[in-house]
Design a protein around this motif. Structure first.
Motif, PDB file in Angstrom:
ATOM      1  N   THR A   7      19.845   3.210  10.075  1.00 18.54           N
ATOM      2  CA  THR A   7      19.035   2.761   8.950  1.00 18.54           C
ATOM      3  C   THR A   7      19.846   2.929   7.675  1.00 18.54           C
ATOM      4  O   THR A   7      20.645   3.867   7.542  1.00 18.54           O
ATOM      5  N   CYS A  15      16.109   0.310   5.731  1.00 17.10           N
ATOM      6  CA  CYS A  15      16.337  -0.959   6.423  1.00 17.10           C
ATOM      7  C   CYS A  15      17.030  -0.690   7.753  1.00 17.10           C
ATOM      8  O   CYS A  15      18.108  -0.095   7.792  1.00 17.10           O
ATOM      9  N   PRO A  61      21.371  -6.857   9.256  1.00 17.27           N
ATOM     10  CA  PRO A  61      20.186  -6.163   8.749  1.00 17.27           C
ATOM     11  C   PRO A  61      18.882  -6.785   9.248  1.00 17.27           C
ATOM     12  O   PRO A  61      18.823  -7.970   9.590  1.00 17.27           O
ATOM     13  N   TYR A  65      12.465  -5.814   6.757  1.00 15.85           N
ATOM     14  CA  TYR A  65      12.120  -4.407   6.931  1.00 15.85           C
ATOM     15  C   TYR A  65      10.976  -3.959   6.033  1.00 15.85           C
ATOM     16  O   TYR A  65      10.330  -2.929   6.278  1.00 15.85           O
ATOM     17  N   ARG A  66      10.694  -4.686   4.975  1.00 15.80           N
ATOM     18  CA  ARG A  66       9.573  -4.341   4.100  1.00 15.80           C
ATOM     19  C   ARG A  66       8.229  -4.629   4.755  1.00 15.80           C
ATOM     20  O   ARG A  66       7.185  -4.240   4.209  1.00 15.80           O
ATOM     21  N   ASP A 103      19.440  -5.086  -1.695  1.00 18.91           N
ATOM     22  CA  ASP A 103      19.714  -4.792  -0.290  1.00 18.91           C
ATOM     23  C   ASP A 103      21.211  -4.870  -0.008  1.00 18.91           C
ATOM     24  O   ASP A 103      21.780  -3.992   0.649  1.00 18.91           O
TER      25      ASP A 103
END
Length: 246
Positions: A7, A15, A61, A65-66, A103
């Motif tokens: 992560t 993330c 990535p 991820y949010r 990000d």
């Protein structure tokens, strides 16, 4: 190639990523590979491993991820299913340029802190919306991107005030765009506009159209995957990253 999970802390949370590295040697240049609208999945781990085999540490990535616990999409049906289409487009819209930049900075920091990664500037590559992200990041974080590649990327040229092509003068990276023919998200006219913007800005660039459909490089999309176009895209990455990242 070895693939690990980890992560990366960002301003909005942690993330999830996968990281592919070569079998031996190092340290290696770092590359961020942005997936298409379907998000991270096994095919992108395979693609990251293939690129790692050329001598790079490749980070993929979770672009969503949010959205904790988001359910994977079936790209064969997602655009035809009204509910899934709505869910997909809402998640895509949430990946704004500002979020792309914060990000990416976190991904670059993560790579730069690793003892098996060399350099302070990185490569980016991406597919579909990931191609737009790759190009956008080159304009927003110019000091950290050495080469930016986009394959069947959409939305590189729009009428919006924050269209990615309007940041051409900020770009310091070598840019390569491999577009799909007959793609409403990046037309021949868009290609001409992008070439002009990059030329006026003095950016070393290639913008070319492949005789293949949108999605040509991603193997788990069998209705549009094109073996010849995919091979051409791998050759372009080997050539471009080899010349810019070493």
């Amino acid at each position: 190639m070895p693939i690990s999970t980890d992560t990366v802390p960002t301003v909005d949370g942690d993330c999830r990523i996968t990281l592919a590295t070569p079998e031996v040697g190092g340290p290696w240049p770092g590359v961020v590979m942005y997936p298409d609208a379907g998000g991270p999945r096994p095919v992108f781990d395979e693609m990251a491993a293939r690129l790692a085999g050329l001598g790079y540490a490749v980070l993929v990535p979770d672009i969503y991820y949010r959205e904790p616990g988001w359910a994977p999409f079936d790209l064969g049906t997602a655009f035809a299913d009204p509910d899934e289409r709505t869910r997909l487009f809402a998640m895509m819209a949430a990946v704004t340029p500002d979020r792309m930049a914060t990000d990416a900075a976190a991904f670059f920091d993560f790579l730069q802190a690793r003892p098996d990664v060399v350099g302070t500037r990185f490569g980016t590559t991406g597919y579909c919306m990931g191609g737009r992200t790759s190009f956008t990041v080159a304009g927003l974080l110019p000091d950290r991107v050495a080469a930016a590649m986009s394959f069947h990327g959409g939305g590189l040229v729009t009428d919006a005030a924050d269209s990615p092509h309007l940041r051409a003068r900020q770009i310091r990276a070598v840019v390569y765009v491999g577009a799909a023919e007959n793609d409403a998200s990046f037309t021949a006219e868009d290609g001409a506009t992008l070439r002009a913007a990059l030329s006026d800005a003095g950016v070393d660039h290639t913008v070319e159209f492949y005789p293949a459909a949108h999605g040509f490089a991603v193997r788990d999309m069998p209705t549009v995957y094109d073996e010849a176009a995919a091979a051409r895209h791998w050759a372009a990455m080997e050539r471009t990253f080899g010349a810019t990242l070493g």
